[in-house]
Design an enzyme around this catalytic site. Structure first.
Site, PDB file in Angstrom:
ATOM      1  N   CYS A 254       1.905 -20.395 -14.447  1.00 34.91           N
ATOM      2  CA  CYS A 254       0.464 -20.596 -14.268  1.00 34.91           C
ATOM      3  C   CYS A 254       0.210 -21.206 -12.893  1.00 34.91           C
ATOM      4  O   CYS A 254       1.108 -21.830 -12.311  1.00 34.91           O
ATOM      5  CB  CYS A 254      -0.036 -21.531 -15.380  1.00 34.91           C
ATOM      6  SG  CYS A 254      -1.795 -21.911 -15.292  1.00 34.91           S
TER       7      CYS A 254
ATOM      8  N   ASP B 142      -6.738  16.050   5.840  1.00 33.72           N
ATOM      9  CA  ASP B 142      -6.080  17.046   6.664  1.00 33.72           C
ATOM     10  C   ASP B 142      -6.016  18.346   5.865  1.00 33.72           C
ATOM     11  O   ASP B 142      -6.082  18.326   4.630  1.00 33.72           O
ATOM     12  CB  ASP B 142      -4.675  16.553   7.014  1.00 33.72           C
ATOM     13  CG  ASP B 142      -3.890  17.576   7.810  1.00 33.72           C
ATOM     14  OD1 ASP B 142      -4.462  18.170   8.738  1.00 33.72           O
ATOM     15  OD2 ASP B 142      -2.704  17.784   7.491  1.00 33.72           O
TER      16      ASP B 142
END
Length: 740
Positions: free
Chosen positions: A29, A430
């Site tokens: 944590c 492209d």
């Protein structure tokens, strides 16, 4: 900035700045991160700390002679640290290295909650519940029996929390363990013994559940690591087949894979044929046929036939290994929302603690209110003050999103790209190798006389057989590779006096006659281009095809249409982008006619042809100015400047390609362009879950603050609210792993 100055001021001949990586078992944590950061910040020689909570890894940049001061400081704050190899480093060899690595690998295994721990938790829970029941049924809360049961509960289930609270106090850190310890001690101070016991038991149990639930997110990454088998069947120098550890197999050795087995390493098939399930690497839904010369990847599954392959990458350098390293590194990069939450949490907890102190003191001191009543309300606020649920929600969600993308063959190089993908308004693509296959093929054969099309194709292929031009190669391939067995491969006619005609085509003498194969310009020069031929050539060119003419010295014989064909899913991918509201733009070096023809077929919004690399870069600049967030998809070196300039660069077909995996923001592991809209949709889902979690965490706390002030919230309810919020946001983040 601090690290940069540190390196500038401390890099000398007798001081070496280096990085040490530690795996910390009990770092789950942000509570632990804050504690470690504060303690190591006081160690002389430590420059920078980088945390990866999901992998429990701590990377320390330092100039210390050894790691003992770091390990000692970690022990001071109760952290169990084991030195480990940096992510992405190459595996070492030798007995010492193997032992160290085995220890590190054992350290990252999910923590097993021992039977003893569960027994102690059971005893603690029963004792706390019994004390609470006695208090409810009329016993005094400070009677000897109730106190004894409460102390038994605290001793068996709460000592760990108290120890962590004491460590936090020594480090002057306001973490959840310190706040829970204060709440428990405060409850005891005002005679609430049963409630003190219930609170500490509920907290300890919730911590165990939270730790186990976080393992689901970690296991998503471990699942990738487990895909490649540890053993390979290798052919030795004497010709015998022997099972070896995959890590010991060298590049160039031959490995055999049986049906149903996972492929242990990357390689190229040398003998046999099969179909391979490449979903773990590329996300492809259907198996891919493999024959000699085809690449195979570690972690993929051989389905039906046995085959042999030559190893092209050792265990630490396979495509799967690079994917794992990329995902692990991506976890360490904080996404924008995560950075916001971390910054918010720095001020949130101290502010709430100050507010709780004011709640405890101001009403009794200035308004004559009952001290015990308001002190209890302050304790409830302290319990729900920790921002653990808020802070843990973001890394869990981001890791789930990264793992979900990797399962689909989408490699995302950081939480920032995963989160920012939702902002993309336009995608530039492209053409060659992205929307199309990047390999010209013959699409039309139009005889101009009475000779059969096959005879004319054979004649044209025989003229082009000595040419290296891609269009010529397409004509030769069209003749030589029909759907027939290889042993009946069509033959070419003998030719003589071959000559390449630069920029126009080629000519050769076939069976005593001179033939030409060339473009529109060539037939114009030969003076045999009549109106009918002109019309046919124009039709092909307007369709985005290259028109090629086979001609004798006196007349045209056949016209061929040659084109770079569209990929099977290009049109579907563009439709899905449009459905997401994303504009599509094609950027290509091909002529504008070809660009427009391809764009019309797949419904691209804007097609721009005749672009050099610098023109593509300028186009991205213009799109950024207009839309703000731009994605660029490409596969070639000429796309690199535009990929780098775009908000997010996507590399097509990155499987097996070192450069693409290492440099792209997002790598689409196969050539399926549909992964692009899938990534944008996943990014949007990830962002929704992130903000759901933030809203849940803060909303639950806001409700309980109000309940606490109203006097209706109890300590054990506050524990449920705090830890329940943590569990809710963790499981909500894990939903991304199940997303289809």
């Amino acid at each position: 900035m601090f690290n940069k100055l540190f390196l500038e001021n401390h890099c000398s001949e007798d001081k070496i700045v280096k990085q040490s990586v530690f795996v910390i078992r009990n770092m789950d944590c942000p509570t632990e991160e804050t504690l470690i950061r504060k303690r190591l910040g006081s160690v002389s020689g430590v420059a920078e700390l980088a945390f990866n909570l999901m992998e429990r890894r701590l990377t320390v940049t330092h100039e210390l002679a050894d790691e003992q001061p770091i390990l000692g400081a970690l022990r001071d704050v109760g952290m169990e640290a084991v030195p480990a190899m940096p992510i992405g480093s190459q595996p070492c060899s030798g007995e010492t290295c193997s032992t160290a690595q085995a220890v590190a690998e054992a350290a990252v295994e999910p923590p097993v909650v021992s039977r003893r721990t569960w027994v102690l938790m059971g005893v603690s829970g029963v004792a706390a519940l019994t004390a609470e029941i006695l208090a409810w049924t009329g016993a005094q809360e400070n009677s000897p029996v109730v106190i004894a049961l409460a102390l038994l509960s605290i001793a068996t289930g709460g000592l760990g929390t108290l120890r962590k609270g004491w460590v936090a106090l020594k480090a002057f850190t306001l973490n959840i363990n310190f706040l829970m310890s204060i709440a428990m001690i405060g409850a005891i101070a005002i005679g609430e013994w049963p409630e003190a016991a219930v609170v500490i038991v509920l907290f300890a149990l919730a911590e165990l559940i939270e730790t186990l639930s976080l393992e689901r997110a970690r296991n998503a990454i471990r699942g990738l690591m487990a895909m490649a088998p540890q053993i390979a069947t290798v052919r030795m120098d004497n010709g015998e087949w022997t099972e070896l550890a995959a890590a010991e197999v060298e590049v160039g050795q031959t490995v055999r894979v049986k049906p149903g087995e996972r492929i242990p390493l990357d390689g190229v098939v040398t003998a046999g044929a099969s179909s391979v399930n490449q979903a773990p690497i590329t996300g492809e839904s259907m198996p891919v046929e493999k024959a000699p010369g085809d690449p195979v990847f570690a972690g993929t599954v051989n389905e039906r036939g046995a085959f042999e392959f030559k190893v092209t990458a050792n265990k630490g350098n396979t495509t799967l290994a690079r994917i794992i390293h990329a995902v692990q590194e991506a976890q360490g990069q904080r996404a924008p929302t995560q950075r916001f939450v971390d910054q918010f949490a720095r001020y949130y907890t101290p502010a709430v603690v100050v507010f709780a102190v004011l709640v405890a003191l101001v009403p009794p001191l200035f308004f004559g209110a009952d001290f015990q009543d308001w002190f209890y309300k302050a304790l409830v606020m302290l319990v729900i003050a920790c921002p653990c649920a808020l802070v843990i929600s973001t890394p869990v969600t981001v890791v789930s999103g990264l793992a979900a993308a990797a399962r689909r063959g989408i490699l995302v190089k950081g939480g920032v790209h995963l989160e920012n993908g939702r902002l993309i308004k336009v995608v530039a693509l492209d053409k060659t190798g992205t929307l199309t296959y990047g390999k010209p093929v013959v699409t039309d054969v139009v005889p101009l006389g009475g000779r059969p099309a096959d005879d004319l194709l054979q004649l044209a292929a025989s003229v082009d057989a000595h040419s290296e031009h891609p269009v010529a190669a397409a004509i030769v391939a069209a003749w030589q590779t029909p759907a027939e067995p290889a042993e009946t491969k069509r033959r070419l006619l003998e030719g003589a006096s071959f000559e390449s005609l630069t920029g126009r085509g080629a000519k050769a003498v076939i069976e005593g006659s001179l033939y030409y194969v060339g473009n529109h310009r060539l037939v114009e020069e030969l003076g045999i281009c009549g109106p009918a031929l002109e019309k046919l050539l124009l039709q092909l060119e307007q369709a985005g095809k290259t028109a090629v003419v086979l001609t004798s010295e006196i007349e045209p014989l056949c016209v061929f249409g040659v084109a770079d064909t569209l990929r099977a899913h290009s049109a579907e991918a563009i439709r899905e982008l449009h459905a997401l509201g994303v504009v599509s733009v094609m950027l290509t070096g091909d002529n504008q006619t070809t660009a427009s023809a391809i764009a019309a077929k797949v419904r691209i919004d804007d097609a721009r042809g005749n672009l050099l690399p610098e023109d593509k870069l300028a186009a991205i600049d213009q799109l950024l100015g207009r839309y703000g967030q731009v994605g660029m998809v490409g596969d070639g070196i000429n796309d690199a400047p535009a990929l780098a300039k775009a908000s997010i660069g996507f590399a097509m077909g990155a499987a097996g390609t070192d450069t693409a995996i290492e440099t792209a923001d997002v790598a689409l592991m196969d050539d399926d362009l549909r992964k692009l809209p899938a990534f944008i949709a996943l990014s949007r889902a990830t962002s929704r879950v992130l903000w759901q979690n933030i809203s849940l965490a803060l909303g639950i706390k806001a409700v309980f603050f109000a309940l606490a002030l109203a006097g209706t919230a109890t300590l054990w309810m506050a524990v449920f609210a705090d830890m329940g919020a943590s569990l809710i946001v963790v499981f909500n983040g894990l939903r991304l792993l199940r997303r289809r």
